[in-house]
Design a protein around this motif. Sequence first.
Motif, PDB file in Angstrom:
ATOM      1  N   VAL A  58      38.474  36.393  39.093  1.00  0.00           N
ATOM      2  CA  VAL A  58      38.428  36.473  40.559  1.00  0.00           C
ATOM      3  C   VAL A  58      39.784  36.006  41.074  1.00  0.00           C
ATOM      4  CG1 VAL A  58      35.949  36.168  40.991  1.00  0.00           C
ATOM      5  CG2 VAL A  58      37.342  34.168  40.506  1.00  0.00           C
ATOM      6  N   ASN A  59      40.158  36.450  42.259  1.00  0.00           N
ATOM      7  CA  ASN A  59      41.478  36.021  42.710  1.00  0.00           C
ATOM      8  C   ASN A  59      41.496  35.421  44.100  1.00  0.00           C
ATOM      9  OD1 ASN A  59      44.088  35.389  42.080  1.00  0.00           O
ATOM     10  ND2 ASN A  59      44.473  37.409  41.214  1.00  0.00           N
ATOM     11  N   ALA A  60      42.516  34.595  44.302  1.00  0.00           N
ATOM     12  CA  ALA A  60      42.692  33.908  45.584  1.00  0.00           C
ATOM     13  C   ALA A  60      44.188  33.883  45.883  1.00  0.00           C
ATOM     14  CB  ALA A  60      42.158  32.478  45.458  1.00  0.00           C
ATOM     15  N   GLY A  61      44.523  33.569  47.124  1.00  0.00           N
ATOM     16  CA  GLY A  61      45.939  33.406  47.452  1.00  0.00           C
ATOM     17  C   GLY A  61      46.452  34.437  48.439  1.00  0.00           C
ATOM     18  N   ALA A  62      47.773  34.394  48.635  1.00  0.00           N
ATOM     19  CA  ALA A  62      48.405  35.210  49.683  1.00  0.00           C
ATOM     20  C   ALA A  62      48.205  36.713  49.444  1.00  0.00           C
ATOM     21  CB  ALA A  62      49.884  34.883  49.747  1.00  0.00           C
ATOM     22  N   ASP A  63      48.289  37.169  48.182  1.00  0.00           N
ATOM     23  CA  ASP A  63      48.144  38.605  47.899  1.00  0.00           C
ATOM     24  C   ASP A  63      46.742  39.089  48.292  1.00  0.00           C
ATOM     25  OD1 ASP A  63      50.589  38.299  46.857  1.00  0.00           O
ATOM     26  OD2 ASP A  63      50.037  38.565  44.740  1.00  0.00           O
ATOM     27  N   VAL A  64      45.744  38.240  48.056  1.00  0.00           N
ATOM     28  CA  VAL A  64      44.352  38.585  48.364  1.00  0.00           C
ATOM     29  C   VAL A  64      44.139  38.650  49.875  1.00  0.00           C
ATOM     30  CG1 VAL A  64      41.983  37.732  48.125  1.00  0.00           C
ATOM     31  CG2 VAL A  64      43.575  37.477  46.240  1.00  0.00           C
ATOM     32  N   TYR A  65      44.872  37.810  50.593  1.00  0.00           N
ATOM     33  CA  TYR A  65      44.721  37.747  52.053  1.00  0.00           C
ATOM     34  C   TYR A  65      44.949  39.121  52.686  1.00  0.00           C
ATOM     35  CZ  TYR A  65      45.306  36.378  56.891  1.00  0.00           C
ATOM     36  OH  TYR A  65      45.172  36.276  58.244  1.00  0.00           O
TER      37      TYR A  65
END
Length: 363
Positions: free
Chosen positions: A37-44
């Motif tokens: 799963v991913n989080a962070g600026a790219d996901v935003y």
Amino acid sequence: MKHVITLIPGDGIGPEISEATVKVIEATGVEIEWDIVNAGADVYEKEGTVLPQKVIDSLKKNKIGIKGPITTPVGTGFRSVNVSMRKLFDMYACVRPCKSFSGVKSKFKDIDLVVIRENTEDLYAGIEFEKGKGETAELIDFIKSKKEIEIRKDSGISIKPISVTGSERIVRFAFEYARNHDRSKVTGVHKANIMKYSDGLFLEVFKKVASEYDDIQSEDRIVDNMCMQLVQKPELYDVLVLPNLYGDIVSDLAAGLVGGLGVAPGGNIGKGIALFEPTHGSAPKYKGLNKVNPTAMMLSAVLMLKYIGEAKAADLLESAIAENISEGRYVTYDLKPDRDDPSAVGTSQFADAIVDKINKAKG
Ligand code: NAD
């Protein structure tokens, strides 16, 4: 037994070092199903949030995770994903082992320290009063009325809460850690001579908990003296336990003793939940270049394997990393004597060399 583990690759150099780390973990033969799963600026950009619900749900379900670094853009109003996750899951202990590896440049040798930092209280609790705001003026008036202390009107104020509950669980965690990892001594670090009601309370709790562990030596140090001692006589210390702010500073100092953030792993641990991650950040300038050193994340995986009871795999991986760095042939630029050495390998080739060593050791 197959483990289900949350993997958060992160951004910047995160995905590259995560891929390298997964490769070496899998070489040990431990059976893992990765829940990626991913989080962070790219996901935003895609999902409108830096911390999607599926990341939270995954960690809630699996209770164990490993993550790459995540960028916190400055001045954009993003709250740090790292801080949010620590808060959300009450991961109150940050564990950072700092161990010398032959082949890593450092002014010090044979360091083997573990820094245990309280993660939820202290000046990092986020209780901030901005200069010039009405509430800040009210607080200044309140303090004047109660303590007869005049705080300058143009001050900003950060509050430092330290509780018995928070101190007791982190100190107990440190002693349990020492016991379970064959460590002989825990040093409690504070500034109780000046901050009697916050650090003084931490020290009092430290002494009380220490008295319950006859098998582990204990002592305390004032934080400024601790910093000097760590650069003069680091061999005298073993496990250190500190409130949040001192823990943050001293864990970087300890990482410096063993060659810097590139080789410093970490784990954030709460009740029945743990998230492991390298200490360094997302180094955006190296993103996608297959250049950076994945050691800190691989060593975080060693901590994770120990945590899930896969001690044999952890030892296999740690020995392979140590051997590869000590030989110094298939290592990234930062581990070469000269950073421009053309024989430096990339992140993925570094991982391949470790996989070879693991396979040889397995026979
Ligand atoms: P950084 O750790 O990313 O970089 C500091 C220096 O170390 C840079 O010169 C970088 O190139 C180098 N470096 C870092 N990791 C390396 C590696 N594995 N191999 C070789 N060199 C490496 O710190 P920064 O530049 O202050 O932060 C960049 C971003 O990372 C910021 O947005 C910050 O908020 C974020 N950050 C995230 C975490 C986390 O996710 N836990 C931790 C720290 C910083």
